[in-house]
Design an enzyme around this catalytic site. Structure first.
Site, PDB file in Angstrom:
ATOM      1  N   LEU A  83       0.849  -1.198   0.000  1.00  0.00           N
ATOM      2  CA  LEU A  83       0.000   0.000   0.000  1.00  0.00           C
ATOM      3  C   LEU A  83       0.878   1.240   0.000  1.00  0.00           C
ATOM      4  O   LEU A  83       1.949   1.250   0.604  1.00  0.00           O
ATOM      5  CB  LEU A  83      -0.855   0.039   1.276  1.00  0.00           C
ATOM      6  N   GLU A 113     -10.232   0.713   8.057  1.00  0.00           N
ATOM      7  CA  GLU A 113     -10.015  -0.390   9.005  1.00  0.00           C
ATOM      8  C   GLU A 113      -8.610  -0.304   9.563  1.00  0.00           C
ATOM      9  O   GLU A 113      -7.752   0.382   8.996  1.00  0.00           O
ATOM     10  CB  GLU A 113     -10.262  -1.744   8.311  1.00  0.00           C
ATOM     11  N   LYS A 115      -4.765  -0.883  10.352  1.00  0.00           N
ATOM     12  CA  LYS A 115      -3.618  -1.476   9.657  1.00  0.00           C
ATOM     13  C   LYS A 115      -2.918  -2.351  10.695  1.00  0.00           C
ATOM     14  O   LYS A 115      -2.284  -1.840  11.627  1.00  0.00           O
ATOM     15  CB  LYS A 115      -2.695  -0.373   9.145  1.00  0.00           C
ATOM     16  N   ASP A 117      -0.338  -4.475  12.454  1.00  0.00           N
ATOM     17  CA  ASP A 117       1.121  -4.490  12.328  1.00  0.00           C
ATOM     18  C   ASP A 117       1.656  -5.902  12.560  1.00  0.00           C
ATOM     19  O   ASP A 117       2.167  -6.223  13.622  1.00  0.00           O
ATOM     20  CB  ASP A 117       1.725  -3.505  13.335  1.00  0.00           C
ATOM     21  N   TYR A 227      -8.240  -9.633   5.881  1.00  0.00           N
ATOM     22  CA  TYR A 227      -8.915  -8.422   5.412  1.00  0.00           C
ATOM     23  C   TYR A 227      -9.128  -8.359   3.909  1.00  0.00           C
ATOM     24  O   TYR A 227      -9.452  -7.301   3.372  1.00  0.00           O
ATOM     25  CB  TYR A 227      -8.148  -7.187   5.856  1.00  0.00           C
ATOM     26  N   LYS A 318      -0.602   6.555   8.096  1.00  0.00           N
ATOM     27  CA  LYS A 318       0.255   6.163   9.220  1.00  0.00           C
ATOM     28  C   LYS A 318       0.115   7.156  10.376  1.00  0.00           C
ATOM     29  O   LYS A 318       0.250   8.359  10.169  1.00  0.00           O
ATOM     30  CB  LYS A 318       1.729   6.111   8.765  1.00  0.00           C
ATOM     31  N   CYS A 412      36.626   8.636  33.308  1.00  0.00           N
ATOM     32  CA  CYS A 412      35.897   7.560  32.649  1.00  0.00           C
ATOM     33  C   CYS A 412      35.310   6.616  33.702  1.00  0.00           C
ATOM     34  O   CYS A 412      36.045   6.169  34.591  1.00  0.00           O
ATOM     35  CB  CYS A 412      36.853   6.803  31.724  1.00  0.00           C
ATOM     36  N   CYS A 415      37.511   3.122  33.419  1.00  0.00           N
ATOM     37  CA  CYS A 415      38.935   2.976  33.767  1.00  0.00           C
ATOM     38  C   CYS A 415      39.444   4.137  34.615  1.00  0.00           C
ATOM     39  O   CYS A 415      40.613   4.166  34.979  1.00  0.00           O
ATOM     40  CB  CYS A 415      39.767   2.842  32.496  1.00  0.00           C
ATOM     41  N   CYS A 434      37.003   9.055  26.456  1.00  0.00           N
ATOM     42  CA  CYS A 434      38.064   8.473  27.272  1.00  0.00           C
ATOM     43  C   CYS A 434      39.188   8.152  26.300  1.00  0.00           C
ATOM     44  O   CYS A 434      38.978   7.435  25.332  1.00  0.00           O
ATOM     45  CB  CYS A 434      37.544   7.199  27.941  1.00  0.00           C
ATOM     46  N   CYS A 439      41.425   1.205  28.095  1.00  0.00           N
ATOM     47  CA  CYS A 439      40.169   1.206  28.859  1.00  0.00           C
ATOM     48  C   CYS A 439      39.404  -0.081  28.556  1.00  0.00           C
ATOM     49  O   CYS A 439      39.136  -0.389  27.390  1.00  0.00           O
ATOM     50  CB  CYS A 439      39.338   2.425  28.476  1.00  0.00           C
TER      51      CYS A 439
HETATM   52  S1  IVH Z   1      -4.937  -4.258   2.195  1.00  0.00           S
HETATM   53  C1  IVH Z   1      -3.595  -4.674  -2.296  1.00  0.00           C
HETATM   54  N1  IVH Z   1      -5.616  -4.032   4.722  1.00  0.00           N
HETATM   55  O1  IVH Z   1       0.013  -3.469   5.284  1.00  0.00           O
HETATM   56  C2  IVH Z   1      -3.553  -4.137  -0.921  1.00  0.00           C
HETATM   57  N2  IVH Z   1      -3.336  -4.354   4.215  1.00  0.00           N
HETATM   58  O2  IVH Z   1       1.859  -1.530   4.162  1.00  0.00           O
HETATM   59  C3  IVH Z   1      -3.567  -5.167   0.117  1.00  0.00           C
HETATM   60  N3  IVH Z   1      -1.887  -4.529   6.200  1.00  0.00           N
HETATM   61  O3  IVH Z   1       0.807  -5.268   2.388  1.00  0.00           O
HETATM   62  C4  IVH Z   1      -3.395  -4.666   1.463  1.00  0.00           C
HETATM   63  N4  IVH Z   1      -3.478  -4.284   7.694  1.00  0.00           N
HETATM   64  O4  IVH Z   1       0.498  -6.573   4.683  1.00  0.00           O
HETATM   65  C5  IVH Z   1      -4.608  -4.200   3.853  1.00  0.00           C
HETATM   66  N5  IVH Z   1      -6.379  -3.848   6.911  1.00  0.00           N
HETATM   67  C6  IVH Z   1      -5.373  -4.018   6.045  1.00  0.00           C
HETATM   68  C7  IVH Z   1      -4.055  -4.207   6.473  1.00  0.00           C
HETATM   69  C8  IVH Z   1      -3.053  -4.364   5.528  1.00  0.00           C
HETATM   70  C9  IVH Z   1      -2.175  -4.487   7.503  1.00  0.00           C
HETATM   71  C10 IVH Z   1      -0.535  -4.710   5.648  1.00  0.00           C
HETATM   72  C11 IVH Z   1      -0.462  -5.579   4.427  1.00  0.00           C
HETATM   73  C12 IVH Z   1       0.039  -4.643   3.352  1.00  0.00           C
HETATM   74  C13 IVH Z   1       0.820  -3.673   4.155  1.00  0.00           C
HETATM   75  C14 IVH Z   1       1.077  -2.390   3.409  1.00  0.00           C
END
Ligand code: IVH
Length: 684
Positions: A83, A113, A115, A117, A227, A318, A412, A415, A434, A439
């Site tokens: 993405l 939705e 993201k 991690d 997702y 982000k 230091c 030493c 130092c 040392c």
């Molecule tokens: S959709 C074609 N939805 O973030 C696009 N990705 O930085 C498919 N990720 O490659 C991605 N949560 O591994 C989508 N709710 C979410 C996500 C998500 C985490 C990850 C995914 C993606 C990466 C991009």
């Protein structure tokens, strides 16, 4: 019990346990309770204690499935894309406007939705049965991690849908993650067992999925969130109008979907949803680093399609680095291998962005003064992704007046020799240093650096062993490593013959390393791996370098005046000459395999070209890719800038890839990179 009786009972138990393992891990339908299973398992282990050879063929050696030799590559049926990122509301508005321009006069509906991690995965279901699970890899081909994924209890092995609704082949996309709680527990266990803790939950999840032995994976608290869909077989009866119905279907099929989604019809609503998500995401079981905005209608998505890397119909937003407040309990001083004294904040432990932080660097004295950080202050700390936590500033409103100003020590802490303000160094006027080369902190630092993976790559030569070696007086400089004996090593505490021999083998192997590794490993002030490689490209061997004056060195790419001075000084110092002589006598290689004679250099395919490698490439190791570039006269740099000519990106490429894309630097995948090399080398 006779041995024969024990063996017979063991075989019985082994058969039963294997069947239960299969039911649990593969079929996901345990046939007995955990307690019952434990009873059988304990009986098996007891028998193995009495008759140790029974363990040779026992499920005690492989609980979650056969350990694999390596992961098999698998091709995804449709590519797994990434993405694009945005960081501000203005960029979100721009994105919406961009999509609207592509779909003029059309009504647009969006979803937002979390993201998640974690680690991207692709699941393949055939007639509703889970048959294959893979990592993203390079987007086209990933690693087959089916056995590991089967250990995740929330991942259904059969989809809960009527046959008529089940496509012959269905790819489901999502993320594997480690819960926050699971991550903390796992790290606590690792620390208790003297193992290196994971930097964050995502690394822990990635590390877990890469285990070749799925019984180790089974012990990790992994979970999934799905997702989206990849390939859906043509003949399928199911057609989705929008993303919302995809998510609903996945949920009904028994798959876990992200915690919460929003539906929006304007940029304003999207921004509001992003803000709401930011409020609630900390309560989710997984880490989130952003929000994903997706166009809801599948038909509209199909009409605007993808760029080479990412969909035009989705974008990630982000969130800014997470911050936390905590008390600064004390300031300690760390002495590095070049003698630099670095102040370190000892903090009241605080949970931030997925891990507990109790220390953060304060960089140097000037930084400390500029921010007016005092012992006892409440400070704000920040951590973005995997970045080392930093103290951003003091919460002045929480000052009581009892805080204590920190004074840099005059001596230091290691030493006790007097420290001086560094002169002529990069950080001139900033760092205290130092200057006692004996040392112990510096001695340890220099030896650890020599053994480090990027330098001479001597396995086992980490902090603990080096500290023991220096403490016992066995090693004072890197040349001493080459006269260590097995007896000396085994005399150290907790050092068995096998580890000692491994370390000696590593030392022996290091004698063949290339010149640039030696140059880097020597720890000459300011000579990083990049400068070491430039030197090794320019000179055929170490002697040629030690003979030239600083002024000639500045003619080399990447070598400025400060580095040139530092090298010349180092080479002329008597103690260093002696060290080099001892290393030569020990049989180290001082010749450069990347040396390019002057007139040949101009003709090399990649002369003057800078590459950045990021992410995991599907077949090439990073060093192999770097060697190919260097052999063709190119340079490998660690960071992306406007001067970068190519970025070679593999799986899980992060900020470097993003930067390359934003700067318009050419991005290649491994196949593209190999093609480029082939074409260039053929041209030569
Ligand atoms: S959709 C074609 N939805 O973030 C696009 N990705 O930085 C498919 N990720 O490659 C991605 N949560 O591994 C989508 N709710 C979410 C996500 C998500 C985490 C990850 C995914 C993606 C990466 C991009």
């Amino acid at each position: 019990m006779t041995q024969t009786v024990a063996a017979r009972r063991h075989a019985e138990l082994a058969d039963q346990i294997r069947a239960h393992d299969h039911a649990y891990y593969v079929l996901a339908s345990p046939t007995i309770s955990d307690q019952e299973y434990d009873r059988l398992y304990r009986e098996l282990l007891d028998l193995e204690k009495q008759v140790p050879e029974l363990a040779n063929d026992s499920p005690s050696q492989r609980v979650g499935g056969e350990p694999l030799k390596a992961f098999k590559p698998v091709e995804h049926l449709s590519p797994m894309r990434s993405l694009d990122n945005t960081y501000s509301q203005a960029e979100v508005r721009e994105f919406v406007a961009r999509v609207q321009r592509l779909l003029p006069n059309e009504k647009l509906e969006w979803t937002v939705e979390p993201k998640v991690d974690g680690v991207a995965i692709n699941l393949r279901y055939e007639h509703g049965k889970f048959v294959l699970g893979a990592t993203r890899g390079d987007g086209t081909t990933g690693d087959d991690i089916t056995t590991n994924l089967r250990t995740i209890r929330t991942l259904p092995h059969s989809l809960k849908k009527p046959v008529s609704e089940l496509p012959e082949v269905l790819e489901v996309r999502g993320e594997v993650y480690l819960t926050r709680a699971g991550f903390l527990k796992l790290n606590a266990q690792r620390e208790a067992g003297d193992e290196e803790p994971f930097a964050n939950a995502r690394n822990a999840a990635a590390g877990s999925l890469k285990q070749l032995d799925s019984r180790l994976v089974a012990a990790r608290p992994l979970d999934v969130a799905l997702y989206g869909l990849g390939h859906v077989s043509e003949s399928s009866q199911i057609h989705f109008a929008d993303h919302t119905s995809v998510l609903r279907w996945l949920k009904e099929a028994g798959l876990k979907i992200p915690e919460k989604t929003w539906r929006c019809v304007s940029a304003d609503e999207l921004i509001q949803a992003i803000e709401e998500l930011d409020q609630v995401r900390r309560n989710f079981a997984y880490e989130t680093d952003g929000a994903v905005i997706k166009l809801n209608s599948i038909a509209q998505r199909e009409r605007i399609g993808f760029t080479s890397k990412a969909p035009r119909w989705a974008i990630a937003y982000k969130y800014a680095a997470e911050q936390a407040e905590t008390k600064l309990r004390a300031i300690t001083i760390q002495v590095g291998r070049t003698g630099t004294l670095t102040p370190v904040a000892e903090l009241e432990p605080v949970f931030l962005a997925g891990s507990t932080i109790s220390r953060a660097t304060l960089h140097n004295e000037d930084e400390l003064r500029r921010k007016d950080i005092r012992i006892g202050d409440t400070v704000t700390i920040e951590k973005a992704g995997e970045v080392i936590p930093a103290v951003v500033g003091v919460v002045l409103t929480k000052r009581t007046g009892n805080e204590i100003i920190f004074h840099f020590p005059a001596n230091c802490p290691e030493c006790h020799s007097p420290v001086v303000r560094a002169v002529g160094a990069e950080e001139a006027g900033v760092a205290w240093r130092c200057v006692n080369p004996e040392c112990p902190a510096q001695v340890r630092g220099r030896i650890e650096h020599w053994c480090a993976r990027g330098a001479m790559d001597i396995e086992g030569g980490g902090e603990v062993l080096v500290s023991q070696l220096v403490g016992a007086g066995l090693v004072r400089n890197v040349a001493d490593l080459y006269s260590l004996t097995l007896e000396q090593l085994t005399s150290l505490e907790r050092m068995g013959t096998k580890s000692a021999q491994n370390f000696l083998d590593g030392i022996e192997a290091s004698k063949k390393r290339d010149l640039w590794r030696v140059l880097f490993g020597l720890g000459i002030l300011h000579v990083g791996a990049g400068a070491a490689k430039s030197l090794a490209r320019h000179f055929p061997n170490l002697d040629a370098i030690s003979e030239v004056a600083a002024i000639q060195l500045t003619e080399i790419d990447d070598i400025g005046e400060v580095i040139a001075q530092s090298i010349a000084q180092w080479m002329h110092q008597e103690s260093n000459r002696k060290l080099v002589d001892r290393l030569r006598a020990a049989g180290l290689n001082f010749n450069s395999s990347i040396y390019v004679p002057r007139d040949a250099e101009e003709q090399k395919a990649f002369s003057g070209k800078t590459f950045v490698l990021t992410g995991t490439l599907p077949t090439l190791k990073r060093e192999e890719a770097a060697a190919k570039i260097e052999a063709a006269g190119g340079k490998v740099s660690g960071s992306v800038s406007k001067k970068t000519d190519y970025v070679v990106a593999g799986a899980d490429a992060g900020s470097k890839l993003e930067k390359a894309l934003s700067l318009g630097v050419l991005v290649l995948d491994e196949a593209g990179f190999l093609k480029l090399i082939d074409s260039k080398v053929a041209d030569e």
